[in-house]
Design a protein around this motif. Sequence first.
Motif, PDB file in Angstrom:
ATOM      1  N   MET A   1     -51.570  -1.528 -14.445  1.00 36.87           N
ATOM      2  CA  MET A   1     -51.046  -0.106 -14.772  1.00 36.87           C
ATOM      3  C   MET A   1     -49.785   0.249 -14.295  1.00 36.87           C
ATOM      4  N   PHE A   2     -48.897   1.199 -15.036  1.00 37.52           N
ATOM      5  CA  PHE A   2     -47.593   1.439 -14.303  1.00 37.52           C
ATOM      6  C   PHE A   2     -47.254   2.916 -14.709  1.00 37.52           C
ATOM      7  N   CYS A   3     -46.832   3.612 -13.806  1.00 37.46           N
ATOM      8  CA  CYS A   3     -46.652   4.945 -13.620  1.00 37.46           C
ATOM      9  C   CYS A   3     -45.176   5.147 -14.090  1.00 37.46           C
ATOM     10  N   HIS A   4     -44.876   5.892 -15.366  1.00 34.33           N
ATOM     11  CA  HIS A   4     -43.244   6.074 -15.596  1.00 34.33           C
ATOM     12  C   HIS A   4     -42.786   7.300 -14.683  1.00 34.33           C
ATOM     13  N   ASP A   5     -43.710   8.174 -14.144  1.00 35.76           N
ATOM     14  CA  ASP A   5     -43.168   9.217 -13.537  1.00 35.76           C
ATOM     15  C   ASP A   5     -42.814   8.907 -12.331  1.00 35.76           C
ATOM     16  N   HIS A   6     -43.212   7.891 -11.576  1.00 36.19           N
ATOM     17  CA  HIS A   6     -43.079   7.546 -10.311  1.00 36.19           C
ATOM     18  C   HIS A   6     -42.199   6.307 -10.224  1.00 36.19           C
ATOM     19  N   SER A   7     -42.361   5.318 -11.431  1.00 39.05           N
ATOM     20  CA  SER A   7     -41.695   4.389 -11.693  1.00 39.05           C
ATOM     21  C   SER A   7     -42.267   3.226 -10.574  1.00 39.05           C
ATOM     22  N   GLN A   8     -43.759   3.252 -10.697  1.00 37.70           N
ATOM     23  CA  GLN A   8     -44.402   2.418  -9.897  1.00 37.70           C
ATOM     24  C   GLN A   8     -45.352   1.689 -10.325  1.00 37.70           C
ATOM     25  N   LEU A   9     -45.901   0.555  -9.805  1.00 35.82           N
ATOM     26  CA  LEU A   9     -46.911  -0.287 -10.358  1.00 35.82           C
ATOM     27  C   LEU A   9     -48.064   0.195  -9.608  1.00 35.82           C
ATOM     28  N   CYS A  11     -52.633  -0.037  -9.293  1.00 35.97           N
ATOM     29  CA  CYS A  11     -53.981  -0.317  -9.820  1.00 35.97           C
ATOM     30  C   CYS A  11     -55.009   0.748 -10.144  1.00 35.97           C
ATOM     31  N   THR A  12     -56.087   0.517 -10.867  1.00 35.46           N
ATOM     32  CA  THR A  12     -56.905   1.780 -11.310  1.00 35.46           C
ATOM     33  C   THR A  12     -57.166   2.646 -10.027  1.00 35.46           C
ATOM     34  N   ASN A  13     -57.462   2.029  -9.012  1.00 38.00           N
ATOM     35  CA  ASN A  13     -57.846   2.966  -7.867  1.00 38.00           C
ATOM     36  C   ASN A  13     -56.689   3.796  -7.581  1.00 38.00           C
ATOM     37  N   CYS A  14     -55.576   3.265  -7.523  1.00 40.27           N
ATOM     38  CA  CYS A  14     -54.243   4.042  -7.333  1.00 40.27           C
ATOM     39  C   CYS A  14     -53.983   5.185  -8.322  1.00 40.27           C
ATOM     40  N   VAL A  15     -54.382   4.559  -9.671  1.00 40.66           N
ATOM     41  CA  VAL A  15     -54.339   5.768 -10.700  1.00 40.66           C
ATOM     42  C   VAL A  15     -55.238   6.881 -10.556  1.00 40.66           C
ATOM     43  N   PHE A  16     -56.431   6.430 -10.115  1.00 42.19           N
ATOM     44  CA  PHE A  16     -57.381   7.562  -9.998  1.00 42.19           C
ATOM     45  C   PHE A  16     -57.091   8.252  -8.652  1.00 42.19           C
ATOM     46  N   ARG A  20     -53.380  10.891 -10.880  1.00 39.24           N
ATOM     47  CA  ARG A  20     -54.232  11.510 -11.969  1.00 39.24           C
ATOM     48  C   ARG A  20     -53.418  12.460 -12.676  1.00 39.24           C
ATOM     49  N   LEU A  21     -52.475  13.263 -12.147  1.00 38.20           N
ATOM     50  CA  LEU A  21     -51.736  14.324 -12.459  1.00 38.20           C
ATOM     51  C   LEU A  21     -50.483  13.680 -13.377  1.00 38.20           C
ATOM     52  N   CYS A  22     -50.206  12.420 -13.270  1.00 40.97           N
ATOM     53  CA  CYS A  22     -49.134  11.911 -13.920  1.00 40.97           C
ATOM     54  C   CYS A  22     -49.189  11.875 -15.258  1.00 40.97           C
ATOM     55  N   ALA A  23     -47.908  12.336 -16.217  1.00 41.78           N
ATOM     56  CA  ALA A  23     -48.069  12.607 -17.515  1.00 41.78           C
ATOM     57  C   ALA A  23     -48.167  11.246 -18.259  1.00 41.78           C
TER      58      ALA A  23
END
Length: 284
Positions: A1-9, A11-16, A20-23
């Motif tokens: 996964m890649f979070c555009h809000d934080h520009s950060q790679l 994993c699924t655990n990190c996403v959860f 969770r609040l990132c758009a």
Amino acid sequence: MFCHDHSQLCCTNCVFLNHRLCAKVILISGSVKEPLPDLQQLSRKIQTILETLKKLENNWNTSMHTLQASYDEQLHQIRDTRQKINIILDRIEKTTIKELDDKINSLKVSVKTDADNCSKCKHELKQLSDVIHDIVDKGKAELTFIASKKCIEKVKQSETYLKENSVQVENTLNFQANSDVQQYLCKLSGLGRIVLGTKALSVFSDQVFTVHGKSEYDVSIERDDLEIDSKLMFDISAICVLSNDQILVADFDNKRIKQLNHQYKVVGHFSLTAYPIDMCQITQ
């Protein structure tokens, strides 16, 4: 996964747990459809950073050696200062002992003179006493008269001597230390102060400088004799600014080092046997 809000790679655990609040959190497979960064450009940037880090690391290592060298030099200065103080104290001690020697020698001469005078008086009285016994045995009036007069004179001299020395003075030597010196030394917390000197070392070589002005100055002197087409020639091959803001310039063609004051006037020069190419300041 890649979070555009934080520009950060992530994993699924990190996403959860953290995103969770990132758009905008999408799969990496979806991100690769966007324009990708230029890896070669990133590689060049990494190399530039690595070179800068290497220079920074070298500066730290150099600073460590410089720091140790300054410690060794200042340690030598401290011990040299202590040695100078020892020399001064040795000189003061020598002067004080000389004063003591002069004083005792003078007193010994005085006491010896008094002892010799006393011994002389005693010897003369003893001689008269022995003579009186011989004269009494012989019973001659003339000798008795002479002896009596000499005895009266010598007794009078002896009584005067005893009266003058009725109070005998016994001399002793006492040393009174200079309390000011001891008190001053006790107040000192050290032989001097340790001052920290700092010098900025830049690790970036791409600094931009802007010229704000330019001036020309005449550094010729009467002894300059190199002429081309009836004109004196000057090739300033090096410039060095001293700590007192005076300037040294190397005149290549005329084989001279010239010293300039704050007004850029020549105030001194030194002739060389060869052409000066460069110079730098290495000590004060």
